[in-house]
Write a protein that holds these residues in place. Structure first.
Motif, PDB file in Angstrom:
ATOM      1  N   ASP A  98       0.855  -1.180   0.000  1.00  0.00           N
ATOM      2  CA  ASP A  98       0.000   0.000   0.000  1.00  0.00           C
ATOM      3  C   ASP A  98       0.890   1.229   0.000  1.00  0.00           C
ATOM      4  O   ASP A  98       1.906   1.263   0.650  1.00  0.00           O
ATOM      5  CB  ASP A  98      -0.876   0.036   1.253  1.00  0.00           C
ATOM      6  CG  ASP A  98      -1.887  -1.093   1.229  1.00  0.00           C
ATOM      7  OD1 ASP A  98      -2.209  -1.557   0.134  1.00  0.00           O
ATOM      8  OD2 ASP A  98      -2.303  -1.516   2.311  1.00  0.00           O
ATOM      9  N   SER A  99       0.473   2.189  -0.727  1.00  0.00           N
ATOM     10  CA  SER A  99       1.328   3.358  -0.817  1.00  0.00           C
ATOM     11  C   SER A  99       0.488   4.617  -0.823  1.00  0.00           C
ATOM     12  O   SER A  99      -0.536   4.696  -1.469  1.00  0.00           O
ATOM     13  CB  SER A  99       2.151   3.283  -2.102  1.00  0.00           C
ATOM     14  OG  SER A  99       2.821   4.474  -2.320  1.00  0.00           O
ATOM     15  N   PRO A 102       2.691   9.446  -4.128  1.00  0.00           N
ATOM     16  CA  PRO A 102       2.296   9.290  -5.519  1.00  0.00           C
ATOM     17  C   PRO A 102       3.320   8.541  -6.364  1.00  0.00           C
ATOM     18  O   PRO A 102       2.954   7.827  -7.276  1.00  0.00           O
ATOM     19  CB  PRO A 102       2.116  10.728  -6.003  1.00  0.00           C
ATOM     20  CG  PRO A 102       2.499  11.617  -4.901  1.00  0.00           C
ATOM     21  CD  PRO A 102       2.731  10.819  -3.686  1.00  0.00           C
ATOM     22  N   GLN A 124      -1.486   4.105 -16.229  1.00  0.00           N
ATOM     23  CA  GLN A 124      -2.473   4.961 -15.553  1.00  0.00           C
ATOM     24  C   GLN A 124      -2.214   6.441 -15.788  1.00  0.00           C
ATOM     25  O   GLN A 124      -3.045   7.139 -16.336  1.00  0.00           O
ATOM     26  CB  GLN A 124      -2.453   4.674 -14.059  1.00  0.00           C
ATOM     27  CG  GLN A 124      -2.965   3.302 -13.733  1.00  0.00           C
ATOM     28  CD  GLN A 124      -3.173   3.143 -12.254  1.00  0.00           C
ATOM     29  OE1 GLN A 124      -3.531   4.089 -11.561  1.00  0.00           O
ATOM     30  NE2 GLN A 124      -2.952   1.959 -11.753  1.00  0.00           N
TER      31      GLN A 124
ATOM     32  N   VAL B  61      -9.103  -3.477   2.766  1.00  0.00           N
ATOM     33  CA  VAL B  61      -7.660  -3.189   2.772  1.00  0.00           C
ATOM     34  C   VAL B  61      -7.428  -1.716   2.485  1.00  0.00           C
ATOM     35  O   VAL B  61      -6.658  -1.026   3.152  1.00  0.00           O
ATOM     36  CB  VAL B  61      -6.939  -4.075   1.726  1.00  0.00           C
ATOM     37  CG1 VAL B  61      -5.485  -3.677   1.611  1.00  0.00           C
ATOM     38  CG2 VAL B  61      -7.053  -5.538   2.104  1.00  0.00           C
ATOM     39  N   ALA B  65      -5.968   1.136   5.033  1.00  0.00           N
ATOM     40  CA  ALA B  65      -4.793   1.930   4.662  1.00  0.00           C
ATOM     41  C   ALA B  65      -5.089   3.412   4.762  1.00  0.00           C
ATOM     42  O   ALA B  65      -4.264   4.209   5.226  1.00  0.00           O
ATOM     43  CB  ALA B  65      -4.353   1.571   3.250  1.00  0.00           C
ATOM     44  N   ALA B  69      -3.387   6.020   7.258  1.00  0.00           N
ATOM     45  CA  ALA B  69      -2.698   7.188   6.713  1.00  0.00           C
ATOM     46  C   ALA B  69      -3.185   8.471   7.371  1.00  0.00           C
ATOM     47  O   ALA B  69      -2.417   9.419   7.555  1.00  0.00           O
ATOM     48  CB  ALA B  69      -2.910   7.257   5.205  1.00  0.00           C
ATOM     49  N   ALA B 196      -7.912   4.020  -7.484  1.00  0.00           N
ATOM     50  CA  ALA B 196      -6.505   3.757  -7.731  1.00  0.00           C
ATOM     51  C   ALA B 196      -6.252   3.193  -9.098  1.00  0.00           C
ATOM     52  O   ALA B 196      -5.292   3.505  -9.736  1.00  0.00           O
ATOM     53  CB  ALA B 196      -5.992   2.768  -6.701  1.00  0.00           C
ATOM     54  N   HIS B 209      -3.070  -4.918  -3.052  1.00  0.00           N
ATOM     55  CA  HIS B 209      -2.605  -3.595  -2.682  1.00  0.00           C
ATOM     56  C   HIS B 209      -3.064  -2.570  -3.703  1.00  0.00           C
ATOM     57  O   HIS B 209      -3.049  -2.824  -4.896  1.00  0.00           O
ATOM     58  CB  HIS B 209      -1.085  -3.582  -2.596  1.00  0.00           C
ATOM     59  CG  HIS B 209      -0.566  -4.458  -1.512  1.00  0.00           C
ATOM     60  ND1 HIS B 209      -0.943  -4.296  -0.207  1.00  0.00           N
ATOM     61  CD2 HIS B 209       0.278  -5.509  -1.543  1.00  0.00           C
ATOM     62  CE1 HIS B 209      -0.327  -5.216   0.525  1.00  0.00           C
ATOM     63  NE2 HIS B 209       0.408  -5.966  -0.263  1.00  0.00           N
ATOM     64  N   LEU B 210      -3.425  -1.442  -3.208  1.00  0.00           N
ATOM     65  CA  LEU B 210      -3.898  -0.378  -4.068  1.00  0.00           C
ATOM     66  C   LEU B 210      -2.920   0.770  -4.030  1.00  0.00           C
ATOM     67  O   LEU B 210      -2.328   1.066  -3.016  1.00  0.00           O
ATOM     68  CB  LEU B 210      -5.275   0.104  -3.601  1.00  0.00           C
ATOM     69  CG  LEU B 210      -6.367  -0.955  -3.694  1.00  0.00           C
ATOM     70  CD1 LEU B 210      -7.534  -0.561  -2.840  1.00  0.00           C
ATOM     71  CD2 LEU B 210      -6.786  -1.143  -5.114  1.00  0.00           C
ATOM     72  N   VAL B 211      -2.777   1.404  -5.144  1.00  0.00           N
ATOM     73  CA  VAL B 211      -1.815   2.479  -5.245  1.00  0.00           C
ATOM     74  C   VAL B 211      -2.546   3.806  -5.202  1.00  0.00           C
ATOM     75  O   VAL B 211      -3.421   4.048  -6.000  1.00  0.00           O
ATOM     76  CB  VAL B 211      -1.031   2.379  -6.557  1.00  0.00           C
ATOM     77  CG1 VAL B 211       0.038   3.430  -6.592  1.00  0.00           C
ATOM     78  CG2 VAL B 211      -0.450   0.999  -6.704  1.00  0.00           C
ATOM     79  N   SER B 212      -2.167   4.614  -4.251  1.00  0.00           N
ATOM     80  CA  SER B 212      -2.773   5.926  -4.180  1.00  0.00           C
ATOM     81  C   SER B 212      -2.093   6.835  -5.183  1.00  0.00           C
ATOM     82  O   SER B 212      -0.884   6.800  -5.347  1.00  0.00           O
ATOM     83  CB  SER B 212      -2.591   6.494  -2.771  1.00  0.00           C
ATOM     84  OG  SER B 212      -3.021   7.823  -2.747  1.00  0.00           O
ATOM     85  N   ASN B 213      -2.876   7.619  -5.851  1.00  0.00           N
ATOM     86  CA  ASN B 213      -2.304   8.536  -6.813  1.00  0.00           C
ATOM     87  C   ASN B 213      -3.214   9.746  -6.891  1.00  0.00           C
ATOM     88  O   ASN B 213      -4.259   9.704  -7.534  1.00  0.00           O
ATOM     89  CB  ASN B 213      -2.183   7.854  -8.177  1.00  0.00           C
ATOM     90  CG  ASN B 213      -1.447   8.725  -9.160  1.00  0.00           C
ATOM     91  OD1 ASN B 213      -1.451   9.956  -9.059  1.00  0.00           O
ATOM     92  ND2 ASN B 213      -0.798   8.093 -10.105  1.00  0.00           N
ATOM     93  N   PRO B 214      -2.828  10.828  -6.256  1.00  0.00           N
ATOM     94  CA  PRO B 214      -3.698  12.011  -6.246  1.00  0.00           C
ATOM     95  C   PRO B 214      -3.993  12.530  -7.643  1.00  0.00           C
ATOM     96  O   PRO B 214      -5.096  12.988  -7.915  1.00  0.00           O
ATOM     97  CB  PRO B 214      -2.883  13.031  -5.447  1.00  0.00           C
ATOM     98  CG  PRO B 214      -1.915  12.230  -4.651  1.00  0.00           C
ATOM     99  CD  PRO B 214      -1.617  10.998  -5.449  1.00  0.00           C
ATOM    100  N   GLU B 215      -3.009  12.420  -8.524  1.00  0.00           N
ATOM    101  CA  GLU B 215      -3.213  12.918  -9.886  1.00  0.00           C
ATOM    102  C   GLU B 215      -4.306  12.112 -10.589  1.00  0.00           C
ATOM    103  O   GLU B 215      -5.199  12.662 -11.232  1.00  0.00           O
ATOM    104  CB  GLU B 215      -1.903  12.805 -10.663  1.00  0.00           C
ATOM    105  CG  GLU B 215      -1.968  13.379 -12.062  1.00  0.00           C
ATOM    106  CD  GLU B 215      -0.714  13.090 -12.867  1.00  0.00           C
ATOM    107  OE1 GLU B 215      -0.734  13.334 -14.076  1.00  0.00           O
ATOM    108  OE2 GLU B 215       0.284  12.614 -12.290  1.00  0.00           O
TER     109      GLU B 215
END
Lengths: 295, 273
Positions: A98-99, A102, A124, B61, B65, B69, B196, B209-215
């Protein structure tokens, strides 16, 4: 002797060296690594790349019957799987943890492929760049842009917010987007279908004989620049926008069946350039449609 | 009875039983007949929706997370400082400081050497490994290459096409009489609360797992808002000009784009409302 070996200074020195080695290891440090792998192919290969994390995909061609995959990523955060099955090469990347940062889960790829290669690429947010590749391709980038140069084949590009820049492309092109723009420059395309909800569309190039060109934008500008030697039937239609014909001296009344009468208005234009061999259909919901002749 | 009153009667009493006055008005008013028809179609469609199912594990999950956070939830602490201290003391009783130092140095060197010379490679299948030890010809200096003209179209376009999924198929020209066209209701306003992935199932790590991406989140949010607004605009236009086929094509295209976007959001498993 033993006392000297295990003296305080010696132990500290050895510990320090060990710590330095540990710290210098890229794996331990979590920094990005670059891997290069080679895959020999016989005929026209098919390369499938699914970049589930973020990152850029760059594809260029060479004359060798070999696909080179150069990937850059942090092994502690991203997993990359590459599998070859005959002439098909599957590449996928996914996040290991998990991240919230960015750029934590990011994998960048550079592919060098034979000139005749089929591509299916998906990422993406990163840019997809393809140069000098001939073959059918499906390219998807959610928020990233797609840049194509000297590419030919049946090209399908899908984005949500990413824009397309297609320079010297040949073959068939389909582009679908919500807010992305499409810019088609110096094309040799015989079939074009562009659709964007709010993006702008620019087509600057020739319309080939027997080609079919459809360009639709909901709210964006649709701008077409043709040459004096072109030959096409034109239909430009907008619901709430404006048809701005700046090439009135070249657009003659449509002589083909069904449109015997030249019609000009703010919302609809039928016309013919040259002999009307190609078919060009432009539309917008509320955007402006602009028709220009190149100098 | 006016149309507005008829609508309020529907809101209060539902579709089942209508008062006589409402039925009289309905018999004479085409607009209200259409409105009632639309409502009935929506009710029928809603009844066909599957029952609510439990959200997949990846939702939890992702939620966990997110809470961690934001500091709203913490990992359970396994070992207290006191316990750690006891553990060290008992270990110290077994080994002298010199022995510990020697072991520590040796271990550090072994780990460092292992990591230095065994960088974890990308996973390569056996077939790929066979291909790896090829003699590597010099890579072309792509940036220095003079651009070659694009290949001839006739030789490059082949009848074979990439497999096109149902989502990517071209829209057929829509006819005004197409029975499949059902006007949307303003209630179809789906909010987006972050995502995500993109595209389809499996847009997450192998462990969920997931990826955070604000963009990416911002892009999805903005595009969903954009397409919703455009749909509303087309619907409003079609109410005034129901025979505008071009507007109907734009509406159908926008609906399809929105559906694909929602599919991507749902598949990615972040959250939605």
């Amino acid at each position: 002797m033993m006392r000297w070996i295990f003296g305080e200074r010696t132990v500290l020195t050895v510990l320090g060296v060990g710590a330095l080695l540990l710290g210098s290891s890229p794996v331990w440090g979590g920094g990005p690594e670059t891997q290069e792998q080679h895959f020999v192919v016989k005929n026209r290969p098919v390369v499938v790349l699914q970049n589930i994390v973020n990152g850029r995909i760059e594809v260029k061609s060479w004359k060798n019957p070999e696909v080179v995959v150069t990937s850059t990523y942090s092994p502690s955060k991203v997993e990359v799987d590459i599998e070859q099955a005959g002439d098909r090469i599957d590449i996928s990347s996914s996040a290991l943890t998990d991240s919230t940062a960015p750029h934590d889960a990011e994998a960048n790829f550079q592919l060098t492929v034979p000139e005749q290669t089929e591509l299916q690429l998906k990422t993406q947010t990163g840019l997809i760049l393809v140069e000098q590749v001939s073959g059918d391709m499906k390219l998807q980038s959610f928020a990233g842009d797609v840049h194509l140069k000297e590419v030919s084949g049946y090209i399908i590009v899908r984005t949500s917010g990413g824009s397309l820049v297609c320079t010297q492309c040949a073959g068939k092109l389909e582009f679908t987007s919500i807010s992305g723009h499409a810019q088609i420059l110096q094309p040799a395309l015989t079939n074009v279908n562009l659709m964007t909800t709010t993006g702008n569309i620019t087509y600057d190039g020739d319309f080939l004989r027997t080609g079919i060109y459809t360009m639709n934008s909901g709210r964006g500008l649709v701008e077409v620049r043709f040459s004096g030697d072109d030959s096409f039937d034109l239909k430009a239609q907008t619901i709430l926008g404006t048809v701005d014909n700046q090439a009135t001296e070249y657009v003659k009344p449509d002589t083909h069946e069904g449109h015997h009468k030249r019609k000009f208005s703010n919302s609809l234009l039928f016309g013919t350039v040259g002999q009307g061999l190609a078919k060009v259909e432009l539309s917008s919901y509320s955007g402006t449609i602009r028709i220009l002749k190149r100098n | 009875m006016q149309c507005k009153e008829f609508v309020s009667v529907l809101e209060q009493q539902g579709l089942s039983v209508l008062p006589d006055a409402a039925q009289d008005h309905l018999a004479a008013c085409a607009a209200c007949q259409d409105f009632l028809g639309d409502l009935s179609a929506i009710v029928v469609t809603a009844k066909e929706f599957p029952a609510e199912i439990d959200p997949p594990q990846r939702i939890w999950v992702s939620l966990r997370a997110q809470l961690e956070a934001e500091g709203l939830c913490k990992h359970p602490v396994g070992i207290t400082a006191e316990a750690s201290s006891h553990w060290l003391e008992s270990l110290r009783a077994w080994f002298s400081p010199r022995t510990l130092a020697t072991l520590g140095v040796g271990l550090s060197l072994m780990i460092a050497a292992f990591l230095q010379f065994h960088k974890s490679p990308a996973r390569v299948t056996p077939s790929a490994r066979l291909a790896t030890p090829q003699v590597q010809p010099d890579l072309p200096k792509l940036a220095d290459q003079t651009p070659t003209p694009p290949p001839q179209v006739a030789s490059t376009i082949r009848p074979t096409q990439l497999p096109v999924t149902a989502k990517t198929q071209q829209l057929k020209p829509l006819q005004a009489s197409d029975p499949s066209i059902v006007p949307l209701t303003p209630s179809e306003n789906i909010q987006y609360a972050g995502t995500a992935g993109f595209g389809g199932p499996g847009d997450e790590g192998p462990n969920g797992h997931l990826v955070s991406n604000p963009e990416l989140d911002e892009s999805m949010r903005t595009n969903l808002r954009t397409v919703n607004e455009f749909i509303a605009e087309c619907e409003a236009h079609l109410k005034k000009h129901p025979h505008d086929t071009l507007a109907r094509e734009y509406l159908q295209s926008a609906i399809q784009q929105r559906q694909e976007l929602i599919d991507a959001i749902l598949d990615s498993g972040r959250s939605e409302q």
